[in-house]
Design an enzyme around this catalytic site. Sequence first.
Site, PDB file in Angstrom:
ATOM      1  N   ASN A  46       0.990  -1.187  -0.013  1.00 32.37           N
ATOM      2  CA  ASN A  46      -0.016   0.024   0.149  1.00 32.37           C
ATOM      3  C   ASN A  46       0.983   1.208  -0.098  1.00 32.37           C
ATOM      4  OD1 ASN A  46       0.704  -0.552   2.683  1.00 32.37           O
ATOM      5  ND2 ASN A  46      -0.906   0.541   3.615  1.00 32.37           N
ATOM      6  N   ILE A  47       0.281   2.219  -0.801  1.00 34.41           N
ATOM      7  CA  ILE A  47       1.037   3.729  -0.639  1.00 34.41           C
ATOM      8  C   ILE A  47       0.076   4.831  -0.375  1.00 34.41           C
ATOM      9  CG2 ILE A  47       2.108   5.131  -2.321  1.00 34.41           C
ATOM     10  CD1 ILE A  47       3.305   2.953  -3.723  1.00 34.41           C
ATOM     11  N   GLU A  48       0.361   5.343   0.684  1.00 38.26           N
ATOM     12  CA  GLU A  48      -0.680   6.533   1.053  1.00 38.26           C
ATOM     13  C   GLU A  48      -0.080   7.977   0.460  1.00 38.26           C
ATOM     14  OE1 GLU A  48      -0.611   5.867   5.385  1.00 38.26           O
ATOM     15  OE2 GLU A  48      -2.155   4.069   5.163  1.00 38.26           O
ATOM     16  N   CYS A  57      -4.525   0.816  -1.957  1.00 33.62           N
ATOM     17  CA  CYS A  57      -4.168  -0.462  -1.518  1.00 33.62           C
ATOM     18  C   CYS A  57      -3.048  -1.486  -2.043  1.00 33.62           C
ATOM     19  CB  CYS A  57      -5.690  -1.355  -1.211  1.00 33.62           C
ATOM     20  SG  CYS A  57      -6.749  -0.238  -0.101  1.00 33.62           S
ATOM     21  N   GLU A  59      -3.425  -4.302  -2.581  1.00 30.52           N
ATOM     22  CA  GLU A  59      -4.193  -5.278  -3.728  1.00 30.52           C
ATOM     23  C   GLU A  59      -4.077  -4.937  -4.886  1.00 30.52           C
ATOM     24  OE1 GLU A  59      -5.137  -4.713  -0.809  1.00 30.52           O
ATOM     25  OE2 GLU A  59      -6.354  -6.173   0.220  1.00 30.52           O
ATOM     26  N   CYS A  88     -10.647  -4.524   1.188  1.00 26.09           N
ATOM     27  CA  CYS A  88     -11.488  -3.408   1.143  1.00 26.09           C
ATOM     28  C   CYS A  88     -12.507  -3.859  -0.013  1.00 26.09           C
ATOM     29  CB  CYS A  88     -11.133  -2.057   0.963  1.00 26.09           C
ATOM     30  SG  CYS A  88     -10.345  -1.415  -0.279  1.00 26.09           S
ATOM     31  N   CYS A  91     -11.269  -2.880  -3.668  1.00 23.89           N
ATOM     32  CA  CYS A  91     -10.321  -3.927  -4.036  1.00 23.89           C
ATOM     33  C   CYS A  91     -10.879  -5.449  -4.422  1.00 23.89           C
ATOM     34  CB  CYS A  91      -9.286  -4.157  -2.811  1.00 23.89           C
ATOM     35  SG  CYS A  91      -7.900  -2.973  -2.787  1.00 23.89           S
TER      36      CYS A  91
END
Length: 133
Positions: A46-48, A57, A59, A88, A91
């Site tokens: 995941n990358i925010e 996310c 996935e 989620c 995803c």
Amino acid sequence: MININKQNELINAAMKVRENAYAPYSNFQVAAALLCADNEIITGVNIESSSYGLSVCAERNTIAAAVAKGKKEFIAMAVVSQNGVTPCGACRQVIFDICGNIDIILGDENGSIQDITSTKVLLPKAFSHEDLG
Ligand code: THU
């Protein structure tokens, strides 16, 4: 369903990259490993974003990486996170759209398998390209 060796191979692949997750806002690191039909395993995290809603996310990042490599058929995905959460809603839709009904193996932060499920179980009565006519 994929055998226990493959399940563990996928979980281990995700475990290896989980520390690369960029999650400074939630501190919730997630990694995924996608088993492609040609037996290659593609991983992602995941990358925010500082604009929180732009976060992506593990996935979906993993699926994007696999598609960019030309992968078209998929067998299973492992997702590793604290306590082994399920993907989620967003995803689940993208997994169904791109990968179809694959095995989904959920692992916790120690790499222990918490659950094995599938796209269809996680997203019953899914909307799909077939509905677009
Ligand atoms: N996240 C994932 O990467 N996959 C999941 O299955 C659940 C949530 C990420 C999104 C966000 O960066 C962080 O975990 C907290 O929600």
